[in-house]
Design an enzyme around this catalytic site. Structure first.
Site, PDB file in Angstrom:
ATOM      1  N   ASP A 103      56.451  40.014  31.214  1.00  0.00           N
ATOM      2  CA  ASP A 103      54.997  39.883  31.448  1.00  0.00           C
ATOM      3  C   ASP A 103      54.966  38.747  32.666  1.00  0.00           C
ATOM      4  OD1 ASP A 103      52.190  38.406  29.946  1.00  0.00           O
ATOM      5  OD2 ASP A 103      52.463  39.675  31.909  1.00  0.00           O
ATOM      6  N   ASP A 149      50.719  42.486  37.531  1.00  0.00           N
ATOM      7  CA  ASP A 149      50.987  41.928  36.055  1.00  0.00           C
ATOM      8  C   ASP A 149      51.733  43.125  35.438  1.00  0.00           C
ATOM      9  OD1 ASP A 149      48.750  40.809  33.345  1.00  0.00           O
ATOM     10  OD2 ASP A 149      50.847  41.064  33.600  1.00  0.00           O
TER      11      ASP A 149
HETATM   12  C1  LIG Z   1      51.068  41.545  26.717  1.00  0.00           C
HETATM   13  C2  LIG Z   1      49.523  40.935  26.766  1.00  0.00           C
HETATM   14  N1  LIG Z   1      48.817  41.754  27.789  1.00  0.00           N
HETATM   15  C3  LIG Z   1      48.209  43.114  27.760  1.00  0.00           C
HETATM   16  O1  LIG Z   1      47.740  43.618  28.490  1.00  0.00           O
HETATM   17  C4  LIG Z   1      48.332  43.809  26.367  1.00  0.00           C
HETATM   18  C5  LIG Z   1      47.612  43.611  25.262  1.00  0.00           C
HETATM   19  N2  LIG Z   1      47.755  44.350  23.995  1.00  0.00           N
HETATM   20  C6  LIG Z   1      48.609  45.097  24.022  1.00  0.00           C
HETATM   21  C7  LIG Z   1      48.713  45.970  22.749  1.00  0.00           C
HETATM   22  N3  LIG Z   1      49.476  45.568  25.185  1.00  0.00           N
HETATM   23  C8  LIG Z   1      49.550  44.815  26.320  1.00  0.00           C
HETATM   24  N4  LIG Z   1      50.128  45.172  27.359  1.00  0.00           N
HETATM   25  C9  LIG Z   1      50.833  46.233  27.291  1.00  0.00           C
HETATM   26  C10 LIG Z   1      52.153  46.337  28.446  1.00  0.00           C
HETATM   27  C11 LIG Z   1      53.278  46.424  28.421  1.00  0.00           C
HETATM   28  C12 LIG Z   1      53.801  46.654  29.973  1.00  0.00           C
HETATM   29  C13 LIG Z   1      52.543  46.803  30.412  1.00  0.00           C
HETATM   30  O2  LIG Z   1      51.463  46.755  29.543  1.00  0.00           O
HETATM   31  C14 LIG Z   1      48.452  41.171  28.997  1.00  0.00           C
HETATM   32  C15 LIG Z   1      47.643  39.734  28.948  1.00  0.00           C
HETATM   33  C16 LIG Z   1      47.553  38.863  30.123  1.00  0.00           C
HETATM   34  C17 LIG Z   1      48.877  38.786  30.906  1.00  0.00           C
HETATM   35  N5  LIG Z   1      49.327  39.950  31.030  1.00  0.00           N
HETATM   36  C18 LIG Z   1      49.813  40.555  29.710  1.00  0.00           C
END
Ligand SMILES: CCN(C(=O)c1cnc(C)nc1NCc1ccco1)[C@H]1CCCNC1
Length: 339
Positions: free
Chosen positions: A38, A224
């Site tokens: 991330d 992101d």
């Molecule tokens: C990981 C926490 N995030 C999400 O947006 C998020 C939340 N909850 C779920 C279930 N999935 C998420 N992201 C899945 C994903 C994987 C690759 C692309 O997106 C974000 C929070 C802010 C920083 N950046 C990351």
């Protein structure tokens, strides 16, 4: 691509084009975890073995048990991280973390309070932040910084490929130390990060069809890799949705009539002197629920308060179209057309 040539690949799994994650290990003997790599955060956390039974999201995921690892070092400092989508609490521990075959001694967080929303929907166990050290909570040195200081990587960069094709193996790939020419075509266009220490760039505008409708005075775009969607200021996204004839669902999502999808305009992001267009194929998610087709739009409204916001966040659906290189050596981001 083998670790011997200074690059370390990690295959990623694609879950419904909205979650991409890869496997790491923590501890000796290795305890395996699926994590999102991330760029929107800079800490590593995984669910803890001592997570209270009240948190269902802990029990549907792999949990780290320090007492089972001979390289575990106790720390115990409190930890909490705030996402727009929910916040996590826990405590710090230290152990050997292996990413792409590279071992590092890493301080990370064991989550003991994991909110059901959204983590009950997560196919991944935890998050490995690929952001800069200055956004790391508790001043913890991030994993990628620890890897860079080992001088095993050819270049101080990492690249991300997200596949859109469910049959594509792997569903994506993180390469530390370089890029993977198997997954992009043409050359990279680079742009400097807008603020030291964040994976964000200056955006010059957002065009729908032929008309620049948003961010006309310039704005910030965060790249992101951990976000499923593209988000923009709620007011802009609601105008964008009206323009494409989308209707809003209860939980903030949007859908369009599947018959109209082929006539939808492209949405173009003006970054670093180049235009990055997303067509309806890039921003519409076709899902069939109960035998009928649902065409959901992978844009969401999200108001990030100043001074950080207002911002646009370019997530997985953007990266699936534009293979992205994150360059820590030169503090720049490069995009090439993904194949
Ligand atoms: C990981 C926490 N995030 C999400 O947006 C998020 C939340 N909850 C779920 C279930 N999935 C998420 N992201 C899945 C994903 C994987 C690759 C692309 O997106 C974000 C929070 C802010 C920083 N950046 C990351």
């Amino acid at each position: 691509l083998s670790p011997s040539n200074g690059t370390a690949p990690t295959p990623l799994t694609n879950y419904l084009d909205t979650q991409y994650y890869g496997e790491i290990s923590i501890g000796s003997p290795a305890q395996m975890f699926n994590v999102v790599f991330d760029t929107g955060s800079a800490n590593l956390w995984v669910p803890s073995y001592s997570c209270s039974p009240l948190y269902t999201a802990c029990f549907t995921h792999n949990r780290y048990d320090g007492s089972k690892s001979r390289t575990h070092v106790k720390n115990g400092t409190g930890f909490s991280i705030q996402y727009a989508s929910g916040n996590i609490r826990g405590f710090l521990s230290e152990d050997v973390v292996v990413v792409g075959g590279i071992p590092v001694v890493q301080v990370f967080a064991e989550a003991t309070a994991l909110p059901a929303i959204p983590f009950i929907f997560a196919k991944f166990d935890g998050v490995l932040g690929m952001g800069y050290p200055n956004v790391a909570i508790d001043g913890i040195t991030p994993v990628f910084d620890r890897i860079m200081s080992q001088h095993v990587l050819k270049d101080e960069v990492f690249s991300v490929y997200y596949s859109k094709d469910p049959m594509h193996k792997p569903g994506g790939e993180l390469v530390m130390g370089g890029t993977d020419p198997d997954y992009y075509t043409g050359t990279f266009n680079y742009m400097g990060t807008s603020e030291a220490g964040k994976w964000e760039v200056n955006m010059k505008g957002v065009t729908v069809g032929e008309e620049m409708l948003f961010c006309k005075e310039g704005c910030t775009a965060v790249i992101d890799t951990g976000s499923s969607y593209i988000t923009g200021p709620a007011s802009s996204v609601s105008v964008l949705m009206k323009t494409i004839g989308a209707t809003e669902l209860a939980e903030g999502g949007y859908t369009v009539n599947c018959d109209l999808v082929k006539s939808l305009p492209s949405v173009t992001f003006h970054l670093g002197g180049h235009e990055y267009a997303l067509t309806e194929e890039d921003y519409i998610l076709w899902q069939s629920q109960f035998g009928e087709d649902i065409c959901s739009v992978t844009f969401r409204g999200l108001d990030v308060p100043p001074p950080t916001g207002p911002i646009w966040i370019l997530g997985a659906n953007f990266i699936a179209r534009y293979y992205t290189e994150f360059d820590r050596r030169n503090n720049r981001i490069g995009f090439a057309t993904a194949v």
